[in-house]
Enzyme design. Structure first.
Site, short mmCIF file in Angstrom:
data_model
loop_
_atom_site.label_atom_id
_atom_site.label_comp_id
_atom_site.label_asym_id
_atom_site.label_seq_id
_atom_site.Cartn_x
_atom_site.Cartn_y
_atom_site.Cartn_z
N SER A 297 -3.70 -2.99 0.09
CA SER A 297 -2.54 -3.78 0.52
C SER A 297 -2.96 -5.20 0.84
CB SER A 297 -1.90 -3.12 1.75
OG SER A 297 -0.82 -3.89 2.22
N GLN B 119 -7.09 0.31 4.85
CA GLN B 119 -7.88 -0.21 5.98
C GLN B 119 -9.36 -0.36 5.65
OE1 GLN B 119 -6.68 -1.42 8.70
NE2 GLN B 119 -4.59 -0.66 8.71
N ASN C 97 -6.37 4.32 10.07
CA ASN C 97 -5.73 3.09 10.54
C ASN C 97 -5.60 3.01 12.06
OD1 ASN C 97 -3.86 5.28 9.99
ND2 ASN C 97 -2.22 3.90 10.56
N GLY D 42 0.81 -1.21 0.00
CA GLY D 42 0.00 0.00 0.00
C GLY D 42 0.84 1.26 0.00
N CYS E 234 3.62 1.49 11.80
CA CYS E 234 4.65 2.25 11.08
C CYS E 234 5.24 3.37 11.93
CB CYS E 234 4.05 2.83 9.79
SG CYS E 234 3.53 1.54 8.64
N HIS F 31 -1.37 -7.54 2.94
CA HIS F 31 -1.19 -8.12 4.26
C HIS F 31 -2.21 -7.65 5.28
CE1 HIS F 31 0.95 -4.94 6.71
NE2 HIS F 31 1.07 -4.42 5.51
N THR G 166 9.61 -6.83 -13.01
CA THR G 166 8.91 -8.10 -13.24
C THR G 166 7.92 -8.37 -12.13
OG1 THR G 166 10.87 -8.96 -14.36
CG2 THR G 166 9.23 -10.56 -13.65
#
Length: 385
Positions: free
Chosen positions: A206, A185, A155, A75, A332, A208, A246
């Site tokens: 995102s 979120q 978040n 994200g 974070c 995860h 890639t």
């Protein structure tokens, strides 16, 4: 949690456990999708088709066309691509950016970096309940505004913003202004139908946060904006040049499975998680001095509260010893005081004693009870501030 009754993991806003079906799909793709999807021979064409199928699944969960969906690493990367790619090419006619005052660092810091390059940045703080005053935000947009950003779900508090109203208000003031939404979120917690949000130009998600692995995310970029977008990273033609490099095909496959499962189970999951949130709110109401920082209409996955007497890190360590895992806010921020709560004007004591519990469908009433028991004992035993 259902997978381990002795483990009480309540930090799903930081990351989620990978779903077994997602892990199985990734493992199979690691073995079979070995070719480069950009090559032209038969095994590569098959991998490209697998990548396209995964893209279609993620796009369907967001209500957009597959060609408007670009795979990224996370994200944060999606936010950076959107923000820098939108602002720089518009510098020829404008230099103002309007953003909410409680964005994730992956929005906040790129915007501030643009300020260092000469852009004017206006940050609109949230109200005390965690919501934005959309009239105030839209009033900051003028003919010189090139970019406006707002997260769909905060978040740290779970506060929801009216993205449809936000984006429409911005475009009404300046239809050339690019509108970006951080939906990390919100995705698979709230329904998102981008075809019904014509004023949203880009949106980030995102993996995860939705039971896919770390290292995979996606960016929605409205098709009529692609030609005007200047991605910050240059390289090959992968992802139509928006995100060169890639593609991580196995993880994209996993993200597709997570998107498909998450969209299908959203109503049932929401009902289950609402019940857990209600149980926690009721239990917290019985603990003296505890105050809630999340608004009543926040997404049920997130509940932020303050003990108003025990430092967040002290309480987190105490709970961790009992295998109850929560956080003090955004992972974070690495334990720094919550910039969201400070932006909301919360008292210093509330900021320093804040706890965030965040749920997923695997959580159980026993997880809530374990947290409440740990809080009760911790409030009695620990040194108060």
């Amino acid at each position: 949690m259902r997978s381990n009754p002795e483990l009480h993991y309540l930090d799903n806003a930081a990351t989620t456990m990978v779903d077994p079906a997602v892990a199985d799909a990734i493992a199979a793709a690691l073995r079979s999708c070995w070719a480069n999807p950009s090559s032209l021979y038969e095994p590569a064409v098959q991998v490209h088709e697998t990548l396209s199928a995964a893209r279609a699944k993620v796009a369907k969960s967001l209500g957009c066309a597959p060609k408007e969906l670009y795979f990224t690493a996370c994200g944060s990367e999606s936010n950076n691509i959107a923000i820098q790619g939108a602002a720089i090419p518009r510098r020829s006619w404008g230099s103002k950016i309007v953003v909410s005052g409680f964005e994730h660092p992956s929005v906040q810091l790129p915007v501030r970096a643009l300020r260092d390059r000469g852009f004017e940045v206006v940050e609109i703080p949230p109200e005390s309940d965690g919501h934005l005053d959309l009239d105030r935000l839209s009033a900051a947009v003028d003919k010189n505004t090139v970019l406006a950003c707002c997260m769909a779900v905060n978040n740290e508090t779970g506060a929801k913003q009216d993205i449809a109203a936000f984006s429409a208000a911005v475009k009404a003031r300046n239809d050339r202004c690019f509108v970006h939404v951080d939906a990390v979120q919100a995705w698979l917690r709230l329904p998102i139908h981008l075809k019904a949000l014509p004023c949203v130009d880009s949106l980030s998600v995102s993996g995860h946060k939705v039971h896919a692995p770390k290292g995979i995310g996606a960016l929605y970029l409205r098709e009529n904006q692609r030609q005007n977008h200047r991605p910050p990273c240059l390289g090959g033609h992968q992802e139509r040049g928006i995100r060169p490099g890639t593609e991580n095909v196995p993880y994209a496959v996993g993200l597709g499975v997570a998107a498909e499962q998450g969209a299908r189970t959203l109503p049932a999951r929401s009902a289950h998680i609402c019940a857990l949130n209600d149980r926690l709110r009721a239990g917290l109401a019985e603990l003296p001095g505890v105050t809630l920082n999340s608004p009543a209409d926040a997404v049920p996955e997130v509940l932020n509260f303050s003990t108003n007497c025990v430092n967040s890190q002290t309480m987190i360590e105490y709970l961790s010893a009992r295998r109850v895992y929560v956080s003090g806010g955004s992972a974070c921020d690495k334990g720094e005081p919550s910039h969201t709560l400070m932006a909301m004007g919360c008292p210093d004591l509330a900021v320093r004693t804040a706890i965030r519990a965040s749920f997923c469908a695997d959580n159980t009433p026993e997880d809530v009870d374990a947290l409440l028991a740990g809080l009760r004992d911790g409030l009695a035993e620990l040194q108060h501030i």
